[in-house]
Write a protein that holds these residues in place. Structure first.
Motif, mmCIF file in Angstrom:
data_model
loop_
_atom_site.group_PDB
_atom_site.id
_atom_site.type_symbol
_atom_site.label_atom_id
_atom_site.label_comp_id
_atom_site.label_asym_id
_atom_site.label_seq_id
_atom_site.Cartn_x
_atom_site.Cartn_y
_atom_site.Cartn_z
ATOM 1 N N HIS A 4 0.840 -1.200 0.000
ATOM 2 C CA HIS A 4 0.000 0.000 0.000
ATOM 3 C C HIS A 4 0.877 1.254 0.000
ATOM 4 C CE1 HIS A 4 -3.330 2.396 2.301
ATOM 5 N NE2 HIS A 4 -3.445 2.585 0.999
ATOM 6 N N ALA A 5 1.939 1.233 0.803
ATOM 7 C CA ALA A 5 2.853 2.377 0.872
ATOM 8 C C ALA A 5 3.554 2.604 -0.467
ATOM 9 C CB ALA A 5 3.864 2.178 1.999
ATOM 10 N N TYR A 6 4.006 1.534 -1.124
ATOM 11 C CA TYR A 6 4.654 1.699 -2.431
ATOM 12 C C TYR A 6 3.685 2.266 -3.458
ATOM 13 C CZ TYR A 6 9.249 -0.302 -1.517
ATOM 14 O OH TYR A 6 10.525 -0.509 -1.065
ATOM 15 N N TYR A 7 2.441 1.813 -3.420
ATOM 16 C CA TYR A 7 1.416 2.306 -4.341
ATOM 17 C C TYR A 7 1.278 3.830 -4.222
ATOM 18 C CZ TYR A 7 -3.359 3.039 -6.115
ATOM 19 O OH TYR A 7 -4.477 3.497 -6.787
ATOM 20 N N HIS A 8 1.145 4.313 -2.989
ATOM 21 C CA HIS A 8 0.975 5.754 -2.788
ATOM 22 C C HIS A 8 2.279 6.526 -2.945
ATOM 23 C CE1 HIS A 8 -3.236 5.507 -2.140
ATOM 24 N NE2 HIS A 8 -3.125 4.722 -1.090
ATOM 25 N N LEU A 9 3.414 5.890 -2.685
ATOM 26 C CA LEU A 9 4.704 6.536 -2.942
ATOM 27 C C LEU A 9 4.823 6.863 -4.430
ATOM 28 C CD1 LEU A 9 7.557 7.475 -2.154
ATOM 29 C CD2 LEU A 9 8.299 5.070 -2.379
ATOM 30 N N GLY A 10 4.402 5.939 -5.273
ATOM 31 C CA GLY A 10 4.416 6.191 -6.715
ATOM 32 C C GLY A 10 3.541 7.370 -7.081
ATOM 33 N N GLN A 11 2.369 7.462 -6.470
ATOM 34 C CA GLN A 11 1.476 8.592 -6.742
ATOM 35 C C GLN A 11 2.112 9.909 -6.304
ATOM 36 O OE1 GLN A 11 -1.976 7.208 -4.562
ATOM 37 N NE2 GLN A 11 -2.976 6.586 -6.450
ATOM 38 N N ILE A 12 2.681 9.926 -5.115
ATOM 39 C CA ILE A 12 3.317 11.147 -4.593
ATOM 40 C C ILE A 12 4.448 11.586 -5.523
ATOM 41 C CG2 ILE A 12 4.786 12.035 -2.728
ATOM 42 C CD1 ILE A 12 2.935 10.390 -0.793
ATOM 43 N N THR A 13 5.244 10.643 -5.959
ATOM 44 C CA THR A 13 6.362 10.958 -6.866
ATOM 45 C C THR A 13 5.863 11.581 -8.169
ATOM 46 O OG1 THR A 13 7.617 9.136 -5.890
ATOM 47 C CG2 THR A 13 8.385 9.957 -8.008
ATOM 48 N N LEU A 14 4.802 11.012 -8.719
ATOM 49 C CA LEU A 14 4.233 11.560 -9.958
ATOM 50 C C LEU A 14 3.596 12.936 -9.732
ATOM 51 C CD1 LEU A 14 2.649 8.366 -11.515
ATOM 52 C CD2 LEU A 14 4.575 9.684 -12.418
ATOM 53 N N ILE A 15 2.880 13.104 -8.652
ATOM 54 C CA ILE A 15 2.242 14.398 -8.349
ATOM 55 C C ILE A 15 3.315 15.475 -8.197
ATOM 56 C CG2 ILE A 15 0.880 15.696 -6.658
ATOM 57 C CD1 ILE A 15 -0.671 12.984 -6.201
ATOM 58 N N LYS A 16 4.410 15.142 -7.515
ATOM 59 C CA LYS A 16 5.517 16.103 -7.377
ATOM 60 C C LYS A 16 6.021 16.546 -8.743
ATOM 61 C CE LYS A 16 8.888 15.917 -4.480
ATOM 62 N NZ LYS A 16 10.033 15.403 -3.693
ATOM 63 N N LYS A 17 6.148 15.608 -9.672
ATOM 64 C CA LYS A 17 6.605 15.945 -11.007
ATOM 65 C C LYS A 17 5.581 16.829 -11.733
ATOM 66 C CE LYS A 17 9.689 12.064 -11.552
ATOM 67 N NZ LYS A 17 10.079 10.876 -12.251
ATOM 68 N N LEU A 18 4.316 16.533 -11.553
ATOM 69 C CA LEU A 18 3.263 17.296 -12.226
ATOM 70 C C LEU A 18 3.162 18.736 -11.705
ATOM 71 C CD1 LEU A 18 0.469 14.569 -12.411
ATOM 72 C CD2 LEU A 18 1.721 15.554 -14.340
ATOM 73 N N ILE A 19 3.417 18.938 -10.411
ATOM 74 C CA ILE A 19 3.326 20.302 -9.875
ATOM 75 C C ILE A 19 4.643 21.061 -10.018
ATOM 76 C CG2 ILE A 19 1.446 19.796 -8.277
ATOM 77 C CD1 ILE A 19 3.431 19.633 -6.008
ATOM 78 N N GLY A 20 5.670 20.335 -10.507
ATOM 79 C CA GLY A 20 6.954 20.983 -10.797
ATOM 80 C C GLY A 20 7.721 21.239 -9.540
#
Length: 155
Positions: free
Chosen positions: A139-155
């Motif tokens: 579950h943590a890895y799943y959301h870690l991936g989301q956080i990493t992508l969101i960080k990239k999207l918000i620059g």
């Protein structure tokens, strides 16, 4: 060979606190320099970084309570009920609590005898300790991936 509990604790620490083996990053690495503005930034219909951080901490704290002899008091329906975060200090307090509880979780886990891993976790419907700990890591890895992508999207 070390015990399965010790190995699980190592895997848990890897995703939350200090690892790079699976995702080349971890929660602490991804969140440490996130500002409040980044944490609450909304990207389309995605959850915010703050909400995902709260969500993962909610489950860690709930399972930690069981590890410490308490009841399982968490409910999925409340796992996204993040109270408003109004300052950088409040955001940093959430992060500090996540990291502190993650370390406590891992420390208690590595002290468990391997026999505990096959015991029922709270109720038979939840399966064993092993299943729940593996689930927490996944579950943590799943959301870690989301956080990493969101960080990239918000620059």
């Amino acid at each position: 060979m070390s015990s399965s509990a010790v190995q699980l604790a190592k895997r848990f620490r890897e995703v939350l606190l200090d690892g790079t083996w699976i995702a080349n990053t971890n929660f602490k690495d991804q969140l440490t320099n996130v500002t409040l503005e980044q944490a609450i930034a909304k990207v389309d219909s995605l959850n915010t970084i703050a909400l995902l951080t709260f969500h993962i901490h909610y489950y860690i704290a709930g399972i930690l309570n069981v590890f410490e002899g308490g009841d399982l008091e968490i409910k999925d329906q409340f796992s996204f009920d993040l109270p408003p975060i109004n300052s950088q200090e409040e955001w940093e307090k959430l992060l500090q609590q996540l990291f502190k509880d993650a370390e406590r979780f891992a420390a208690l886990l590595e002290q468990m005898p391997d026999s505990k891993m096959i015991e029922v976790f709270v109720d038979e419907k939840y399966g064993t300790y092993q299943r729940n700990i593996d689930g927490m890591i996944e579950h943590a890895y799943y959301h870690l991936g989301q956080i990493t992508l969101i960080k990239k999207l918000i620059g």
